[in-house]
Design a protein around this motif. Structure first.
Motif, PDB file in Angstrom:
ATOM      1  N   CYS A  81      -9.681   3.230  -5.721  1.00  0.00           N
ATOM      2  CA  CYS A  81      -8.964   2.595  -4.604  1.00  0.00           C
ATOM      3  C   CYS A  81      -9.099   1.074  -4.642  1.00  0.00           C
ATOM      4  CB  CYS A  81      -9.467   3.148  -3.272  1.00  0.00           C
ATOM      5  SG  CYS A  81     -11.235   2.897  -2.975  1.00  0.00           S
ATOM      6  N   THR A 101      -2.434   2.239   9.344  1.00  0.00           N
ATOM      7  CA  THR A 101      -3.229   2.239   8.123  1.00  0.00           C
ATOM      8  C   THR A 101      -2.404   1.860   6.898  1.00  0.00           C
ATOM      9  OG1 THR A 101      -4.682   3.936   9.050  1.00  0.00           O
ATOM     10  CG2 THR A 101      -4.706   3.664   6.666  1.00  0.00           C
ATOM     11  N   GLY A 102      -1.152   2.270   6.843  1.00  0.00           N
ATOM     12  CA  GLY A 102      -0.325   1.970   5.687  1.00  0.00           C
ATOM     13  C   GLY A 102       0.216   0.556   5.662  1.00  0.00           C
ATOM     14  N   SER A 126       1.292   4.050  -3.785  1.00  0.00           N
ATOM     15  CA  SER A 126       0.457   5.234  -3.599  1.00  0.00           C
ATOM     16  C   SER A 126       1.349   6.469  -3.545  1.00  0.00           C
ATOM     17  CB  SER A 126      -0.379   5.127  -2.316  1.00  0.00           C
ATOM     18  OG  SER A 126       0.447   4.946  -1.187  1.00  0.00           O
ATOM     19  N   TRP A 133       0.830  -1.209   0.000  1.00  0.00           N
ATOM     20  CA  TRP A 133       0.000   0.000   0.000  1.00  0.00           C
ATOM     21  C   TRP A 133       0.865   1.259   0.000  1.00  0.00           C
ATOM     22  CZ3 TRP A 133      -3.654  -2.936  -1.190  1.00  0.00           C
ATOM     23  CH2 TRP A 133      -3.975  -4.079  -0.460  1.00  0.00           C
ATOM     24  N   MET A 134       1.971   1.225   0.734  1.00  0.00           N
ATOM     25  CA  MET A 134       2.876   2.376   0.756  1.00  0.00           C
ATOM     26  C   MET A 134       3.636   2.504  -0.559  1.00  0.00           C
ATOM     27  SD  MET A 134       2.463   3.828   3.730  1.00  0.00           S
ATOM     28  CE  MET A 134       3.915   4.873   3.879  1.00  0.00           C
ATOM     29  N   HIS A 171       2.759  10.112  -2.058  1.00  0.00           N
ATOM     30  CA  HIS A 171       3.162  10.520  -0.719  1.00  0.00           C
ATOM     31  C   HIS A 171       3.114  12.047  -0.602  1.00  0.00           C
ATOM     32  CE1 HIS A 171       4.657   6.553   0.755  1.00  0.00           C
ATOM     33  NE2 HIS A 171       4.659   6.328  -0.548  1.00  0.00           N
ATOM     34  N   LEU A 223      -6.035   9.082   1.171  1.00  0.00           N
ATOM     35  CA  LEU A 223      -5.427  10.280   0.607  1.00  0.00           C
ATOM     36  C   LEU A 223      -6.449  11.069  -0.202  1.00  0.00           C
ATOM     37  CD1 LEU A 223      -1.913   8.932  -0.435  1.00  0.00           C
ATOM     38  CD2 LEU A 223      -2.475  10.401   1.516  1.00  0.00           C
ATOM     39  N   ALA A 250      -1.898   8.618   7.086  1.00  0.00           N
ATOM     40  CA  ALA A 250      -2.203   7.296   6.536  1.00  0.00           C
ATOM     41  C   ALA A 250      -0.954   6.449   6.318  1.00  0.00           C
ATOM     42  CB  ALA A 250      -2.984   7.411   5.230  1.00  0.00           C
ATOM     43  N   ALA A 251       0.033   6.618   7.191  1.00  0.00           N
ATOM     44  CA  ALA A 251       1.297   5.907   7.019  1.00  0.00           C
ATOM     45  C   ALA A 251       1.704   5.120   8.252  1.00  0.00           C
ATOM     46  CB  ALA A 251       2.412   6.895   6.661  1.00  0.00           C
ATOM     47  N   ARG A 304      -4.589   3.354   1.400  1.00  0.00           N
ATOM     48  CA  ARG A 304      -3.877   4.615   1.214  1.00  0.00           C
ATOM     49  C   ARG A 304      -4.544   5.469   0.130  1.00  0.00           C
ATOM     50  NH1 ARG A 304       0.432   7.431   3.214  1.00  0.00           N
ATOM     51  NH2 ARG A 304       1.334   7.551   1.141  1.00  0.00           N
ATOM     52  N   ARG A 305      -4.886   4.869  -0.986  1.00  0.00           N
ATOM     53  CA  ARG A 305      -5.511   5.642  -2.054  1.00  0.00           C
ATOM     54  C   ARG A 305      -6.855   6.203  -1.605  1.00  0.00           C
ATOM     55  NH1 ARG A 305      -4.244   1.342  -6.944  1.00  0.00           N
ATOM     56  NH2 ARG A 305      -1.968   1.627  -6.984  1.00  0.00           N
TER      57      ARG A 305
END
Length: 452
Positions: free
Chosen positions: A123, A71-72, A19, A15-16, A21, A188, A67-68, A184-185
């Motif tokens: 997403c 959640t990330g 997506s 996910w990180m 940043h 954000l 979101a990191a 993440r998407r």
């Protein structure tokens, strides 16, 4: 060859890695708003977006990056099915309590779909059924009772013995109309729309103090403040823990490996079992011909165990059961359990309704974080399925007058503790690789390259 290269895949969350940043500025001046939300994960951003949409002025304060955190690094399932929970809730909270729990979780799953459609968020949101399974024939009665309780609570649930998994199961609780997504998407996009509606998001802004009053005042590490009528605490673990809720929590960490899989061989639905150190299976879109198989497991307490061996066992299990290609990603997911299994969502303490805690403190919690945003407006929490009083009593009912924790009313128990929660937490830390960084007492995880 280094020890790091012996492990499967790239040490990064999918996910990180897939997506954007975007950077949000740190707080650089005192501010005032209708509501300040502490925490920029799924619970905080969902709550802040709902509040902004309702016309409130909102400031989000995130200690690190939006979101990191948890959640990330989640498994990114959206489901009201959380292993075996409904039969226990029916026995400990009654049928009405189990129904309220199911209502709040299913409503959150559906809310994500509605918001994604409204904002046109790409997403990778997909509808799927959620299966909780066992390979032990001796547990069939347990799973039949769970399916019965889940259906009684209002979910589209049934006990089945056939699945699409490449190995036989003895029983499985199937819950239809669940979902999976790219967290993440989604979040954000929420943050972007929140700002377009006039909301404010600050990263690298750690909150260190909360003064209750009219208005409330939140103080940051830099000494700057945000004043607001209402405060939402949407952190991973409770901060300003005046009800000693930390004593009801136990942090857990799970390892994740992910590998490409031909689309025709990929499971369509989501699966989980508590057996064998836990195994969770889902897939995500990768390209026209492939899906990404995501397998989670090797449940352990942060600071204990051998994460490297856990990664190897999990990777071997994935490739033993699925014709997946070389492992592409590996990461660790961390969350917390509470003693009675019910999320800690509600008034901060009995005498301060405007201060609401919405800590996402039970595992498999993306839908819980989204549920935390469903009662955004003032005293509206009194009518919320989770906050209406059936599932969780006020903190005063859970704790004695001097920080002594009373027995869990649901039978979950918990230690009798006096005094303040630990502040440093580093005494519980064992050095090791990134997946093992964390404190077994505080449940914190470290950012890459530094200890918590």
């Amino acid at each position: 060859m280094t020890r790091e290269t012996e492990l499967p895949g790239t040490d990064e969350s999918y996910w990180m890695a897939t997506s954007e940043h975007p950077a949000f500025p740190a707080l650089d001046a005192d501010r005032a708003a209708d509501v300040v939300v502490v925490g920029g994960g799924v619970a905080g951003l969902s709550t802040a977006w709902e509040l902004t949409r309702a016309g409130r002025s909102v400031v989000v304060l995130e200690a690190d990056r939006v979101a990191a955190g948890v959640t990330g690094y989640t498994t990114a399932k959206l489901t009201a099915a959380h292993l075996l929970v409904y039969d226990r809730l029916r026995r400990t909270r009654g049928p009405e309590g189990a129904a309220r729990y199911a209502l709040s979780q299913q409503a959150a799953v559906e809310r994500v779909g509605a918001v994604a459609a409204e904002l046109g968020i790409a997403c990778d949101l997909e509808s799927a059924s959620a299966f909780t399974f066992t390979t032990d024939p001796g547990r069939r009665a347990e799973f039949e009772a769970e399916a019965e309780a889940a259906a009684e609570a209002g979910l589209d649930a049934a006990c089945v013995r056939e699945t699409e998994l490449p190995f036989p199961v003895a029983a499985a609780v199937r819950v239809r109309r669940q979902a999976q997504f790219h967290p993440r998407r989604y979040l954000l996009a929420l943050a972007s729309d929140l700002r377009a509606r006039g909301g404010v998001v600050h990263e690298r802004t750690r909150v260190t103090g909360l003064s209750e009053g009219s208005p409330c005042r939140v103080t940051t590490e830099s000494g700057l403040t945000v004043s607001a009528r209402d405060v939402v605490i949407a952190t991973h673990v409770p901060v300003f823990d005046r009800a000693l809720l930390f004593a009801r929590m136990s942090p857990r960490r799970e390892l994740v490996v992910a590998a490409p899989l031909a689309a025709e061989a990929a499971p369509e639905h989501m699966y989980i079992t508590d057996e064998g150190g836990k195994r969770s299976v889902r897939t995500a879109p990768l390209d026209a011909d492939r899906r990404l198989l995501i397998v989670t497991g090797e449940d352990f307490t942060p600071g204990t165990g051998d994460a490297r061996e856990g990664f190897r066992r999990l990777d071997a299990w994935m490739h033993e059961h699925f014709p997946a290609g070389p492992t592409a990603y590996r990461w660790a997911a961390q969350d917390s359990d509470v003693s009675d299994g019910v999320p800690l969502i509600g008034p901060f303490h009995p005498r301060r309704a405007p201060c609401v805690r919405r800590d996402r403190v039970r595992r498999l919690g993306d839908e819980r974080g989204c549920a935390g945003g469903a009662a955004p407006d003032g005293d509206a929490h009194r009518g919320h399925p989770l906050l209406g009083g059936t599932l969780r009593p006020p903190p005063a009912a859970e704790h004695g007058p001097r920080g002594r924790q009373a027995a869990d009313p649901a039978g979950g128990g918990g230690p009798a503790l006096r005094g303040r929660p630990p502040q440093g937490h580093t005494g519980g830390l064992r050095r090791g690789d990134r997946a093992r960084y964390g404190c077994p007492r505080a449940g914190r995880r470290a950012a890459p390259g530094r200890l918590p």
